[in-house]
Design a protein around this motif. Structure first.
Motif, short mmCIF file in Angstrom:
data_model
loop_
_atom_site.label_atom_id
_atom_site.label_comp_id
_atom_site.label_asym_id
_atom_site.label_seq_id
_atom_site.Cartn_x
_atom_site.Cartn_y
_atom_site.Cartn_z
N SER A 110 0.79 -1.37 -0.13
CA SER A 110 0.05 -0.09 0.01
C SER A 110 0.93 1.19 -0.20
O SER A 110 2.16 1.27 0.32
CB SER A 110 -0.91 -0.21 1.04
OG SER A 110 -0.15 -0.03 2.55
N GLY A 111 0.04 2.28 -0.20
CA GLY A 111 0.89 3.77 -0.43
C GLY A 111 1.28 4.19 1.13
O GLY A 111 0.89 3.86 1.96
N LEU A 112 1.83 5.47 0.89
CA LEU A 112 2.37 6.10 2.11
C LEU A 112 1.13 6.91 2.91
O LEU A 112 0.35 7.39 2.16
CB LEU A 112 3.46 7.10 1.82
CG LEU A 112 4.62 6.44 0.99
CD1 LEU A 112 5.84 7.38 0.74
CD2 LEU A 112 5.36 5.17 1.91
N ALA A 113 1.28 7.02 4.01
CA ALA A 113 0.40 7.79 4.67
C ALA A 113 0.90 9.29 4.78
O ALA A 113 0.04 10.02 5.00
CB ALA A 113 0.46 7.46 6.31
N THR A 114 2.31 9.54 4.60
CA THR A 114 2.56 10.78 4.49
C THR A 114 3.06 11.42 3.17
O THR A 114 3.53 10.44 2.20
CB THR A 114 3.98 11.24 5.46
OG1 THR A 114 3.72 10.57 6.64
CG2 THR A 114 4.50 12.27 5.40
N ALA A 115 2.59 12.42 2.61
CA ALA A 115 2.75 13.11 1.48
C ALA A 115 4.32 13.06 1.04
O ALA A 115 4.89 13.67 1.78
CB ALA A 115 2.18 14.39 1.02
N PRO A 205 13.24 9.24 7.86
CA PRO A 205 12.44 8.80 8.51
C PRO A 205 11.48 7.99 8.37
O PRO A 205 10.96 7.95 6.94
CB PRO A 205 11.52 10.14 9.22
CG PRO A 205 12.48 11.25 8.81
CD PRO A 205 13.43 10.79 7.65
N ASP A 206 10.91 6.92 8.74
CA ASP A 206 10.02 5.66 8.28
C ASP A 206 8.73 6.18 7.75
O ASP A 206 8.19 7.17 8.11
CB ASP A 206 9.69 5.04 9.63
CG ASP A 206 9.04 3.72 9.29
OD1 ASP A 206 9.14 3.24 7.97
OD2 ASP A 206 8.09 3.06 10.08
N ARG A 243 7.70 2.71 0.20
CA ARG A 243 6.81 2.01 0.44
C ARG A 243 7.16 0.75 1.24
O ARG A 243 6.70 -0.07 2.08
CB ARG A 243 5.73 1.48 -0.85
CG ARG A 243 4.78 2.75 -1.14
CD ARG A 243 3.97 2.10 -2.29
NE ARG A 243 3.09 3.11 -2.80
CZ ARG A 243 2.18 2.63 -3.89
NH1 ARG A 243 1.82 1.48 -3.84
NH2 ARG A 243 1.33 3.77 -4.06
N LEU A 244 8.09 -0.03 0.49
CA LEU A 244 8.85 -1.26 1.23
C LEU A 244 9.07 -1.18 2.65
O LEU A 244 8.97 -1.91 3.36
CB LEU A 244 9.99 -1.42 0.22
CG LEU A 244 10.71 -2.65 0.63
CD1 LEU A 244 9.63 -3.88 0.73
CD2 LEU A 244 11.98 -3.26 0.02
N PHE A 245 9.76 0.07 2.97
CA PHE A 245 10.31 0.29 4.33
C PHE A 245 9.05 0.32 5.50
O PHE A 245 9.08 -0.01 6.57
CB PHE A 245 11.46 1.19 4.40
CG PHE A 245 12.38 0.69 4.28
CD1 PHE A 245 13.54 -0.06 5.04
CD2 PHE A 245 13.10 0.83 2.99
CE1 PHE A 245 14.60 -0.70 4.65
CE2 PHE A 245 14.39 0.35 2.72
CZ PHE A 245 15.22 -0.51 3.51
N ARG A 246 7.91 0.93 4.79
CA ARG A 246 6.66 1.34 5.64
C ARG A 246 6.00 0.03 5.73
O ARG A 246 5.58 -0.27 7.04
CB ARG A 246 5.90 2.35 5.05
CG ARG A 246 4.78 2.63 5.94
CD ARG A 246 3.81 3.84 5.16
NE ARG A 246 2.71 4.13 5.77
CZ ARG A 246 1.55 3.45 5.82
NH1 ARG A 246 1.41 2.49 5.15
NH2 ARG A 246 0.46 4.00 6.66
N HIS A 247 6.08 -0.90 4.71
CA HIS A 247 5.31 -1.99 4.90
C HIS A 247 5.94 -3.13 5.72
O HIS A 247 5.32 -3.50 6.74
CB HIS A 247 5.09 -2.65 3.39
CG HIS A 247 4.67 -4.04 3.65
ND1 HIS A 247 3.23 -4.36 3.65
CD2 HIS A 247 5.12 -5.31 3.16
CE1 HIS A 247 2.93 -5.47 3.79
NE2 HIS A 247 4.10 -6.17 3.33
N ALA A 248 7.17 -3.22 5.58
CA ALA A 248 7.93 -4.20 6.45
C ALA A 248 8.76 -3.42 7.48
O ALA A 248 9.82 -3.16 7.34
CB ALA A 248 9.03 -4.89 5.31
#
Length: 465
Positions: A110-115, A205-206, A243-248
């Protein structure tokens, strides 16, 4: 002995006592007497002032003062004084918006929560400095401790008590020199990186993605690629990385811990440091700085470090290979996507001057040497089981492909295809033991060894020696 009867060497020792004793200013008249030692008084005064500033700025309990790193990095990053124009910001916002749509078709993550955002070089320094500090701190501490020990051994006998009493100060000098050099490297790196994920490790940052417009323009020079296509490709790659680092969520810590584990294994070459301390010329205070820059104080890697570096390079290649495949799939509409991809890979393989300086400073090269093999593996997985099953390998650490999978993607593909057909993998002893543990059963006792032939009467207890 009257003050005027002291030798130049004694005058020099008195200056050191003033410095370590926290006496504040150094007497210019004393400095003028250093000419008898062939030491430039003006240079010595400058060195004394720098050392006193380092003492005053030392971190808590004599630790590394990372504020020096921050100030030096920001000084270099903000030298041009350029900001981000509204046109640059608008162009990148459009590129990020379209890249987000394209990525939704290329990955199940999924996409990022932060623009995503456009960052100045200075803002990139501020955002990434905590990671650089974590990476460099083990090396900085090692150099500071080694410098203290080496200079103590080189000091004359009549100054040993003084040097020992000033151990915290000497450690601060080494740490301050290293912190300043790290700031120099990070500041210059801010002039090279194009995006947040450009260096391969998660320095942002994450969950945050960014492009540096000042450097993006430099990257496109000479490529003869339309800027809008280049912006779309870089934006897509940056979003895929973030996206990868936010997901994992576990992946960021996994990478940083491997980097810092490698750094903690670094030991300063004490013989090189002792040699430097033995011939140190106070009129050439830049000699230690040059030694830090060149990596001369870091000995060749140990076999254990070579193993740790290979493990880290495989991890970085696995990450970069996934980003490479997803970006290629998402940007298939771009006419020049292949040319841009090759330019990005070539740039990552070579590294810029600041990245090379970082390698000299901490002994670590952050380049995914096996990225082509990793990209081929991820492509084979995508072709065999699709996007969803491919991206599910990032759900848990134990699912992530290993170095063996880079060497033999066919074995990984076979396992994933069997899983897709609903076939259970063959159980092993670890699976059986885990099942018993989860069921609350007692662990199975190890099988008793059969006595050897002719030894049926062997005693149950070992014979006393």
């Amino acid at each position: 002995m009257a003050e005027d009867d002291r030798s130049p060497e004694e005058e020099f020792q008195e200056l050191i006592r003033q410095l370590f004793g926290g006496a504040g200013g150094v007497d210019p008249e004393q400095l003028s007497k250093l000419s008898g030692m062939d030491i430039d008084p003006a240079m010595m005064q400058q060195l004394m002032q720098q050392l006193q500033q380092a003492f005053a700025a030392g971190g808590p309990d004599g630790g590394i003062d990372w504020e020096l790193t921050r100030r030096q990095a920001l000084h270099i990053a903000n030298q041009d004084g350029l900001g981000i124009t509204s046109g640059q910001r608008g162009d990148l916002d459009e590129a990020f918006a379209l890249a987000t749509l394209w990525l939704s078709e290329a990955t199940a993550i999924s996409g990022l929560a932060t623009a995503p955002q456009a960052l100045t070089r200075g803002a990139w320094v501020e955002a990434t400095l905590p990671v650089w500090q974590a990476l460099a701190e083990p090396v900085a501490t090692s150099i500071a401790d080694a410098l203290t020990g080496a200079l103590s051994e080189q000091a004359p006998d009549d100054m040993q008590s003084l040097i020992q009493g000033a151990g915290r100060f000497m450690r601060t000098v080494g740490g301050s020199l290293f912190a300043t050099q790290l700031g120099h490297v990070v500041g210059n790196l801010s002039k090279e990186v194009v995006s947040g994920g450009d260096v391969g490790i998660p320095v942002m940052p994450d969950g945050e993605a960014a492009i540096l417009p000042q450097n993006f323009s430099d990257f496109g020079e000479g490529l003869e690629i339309p800027e809008d296509q280049l912006a779309l490709y870089i934006a897509t790659r940056e979003l895929a990385h973030a996206r990868l680092f936010r997901h994992a969520r576990w992946l960021r810590l996994h990478v940083i811990s491997q980097v810092t584990d490698f750094a903690r294994g670094i030991r300063v070459d004490t013989s090189a440091l002792e040699d430097l301390a033995g011939r140190f010329d106070p009129s050439e205070p830049d000699e230690l700085r040059r030694a830090l820059e060149s990596g001369a104080l870091l000995p060749p890697r140990s076999p254990e470090q070579d193993t740790a570096l290979a493990r880290l390079e495989n991890l970085l290649a696995t990450i970069e290979g996934w980003v490479d495949v997803v970006t290629a799939q998402a940007t298939g509409r771009l006419p020049m996507a292949d040319r841009i991809a090759e330019a990005v890979r070539r740039r990552r393989a070579v590294g810029g001057p600041a990245e090379q300086a970082l390698a000299s400073l901490v002994g670590l090269t952050l380049r995914p040497r096996r990225m082509r093999e990793a990209a081929a593996m991820w492509q084979a997985v995508t072709d065999a089981v699709g996007v969803g099953a491919r991206d599910a390998l990032w759900d848990y650490p134990d699912l992530m492909p290993t170095a063996d999978d880079l060497d033999d993607p066919a074995a990984l593909v076979a396992r994933l295809e069997a899983r897709a057909r609903g076939e259970e993998p063959e159980r092993d002893e670890l699976d059986d033991a885990l099942a018993r543990l989860l069921a609350g059963e007692e662990p199975a006792a190890p099988a008793a060894e059969e006595p050897a032939d002719g030894d049926d009467d062997a005693p149950d207890e070992p014979r006393p020696v």
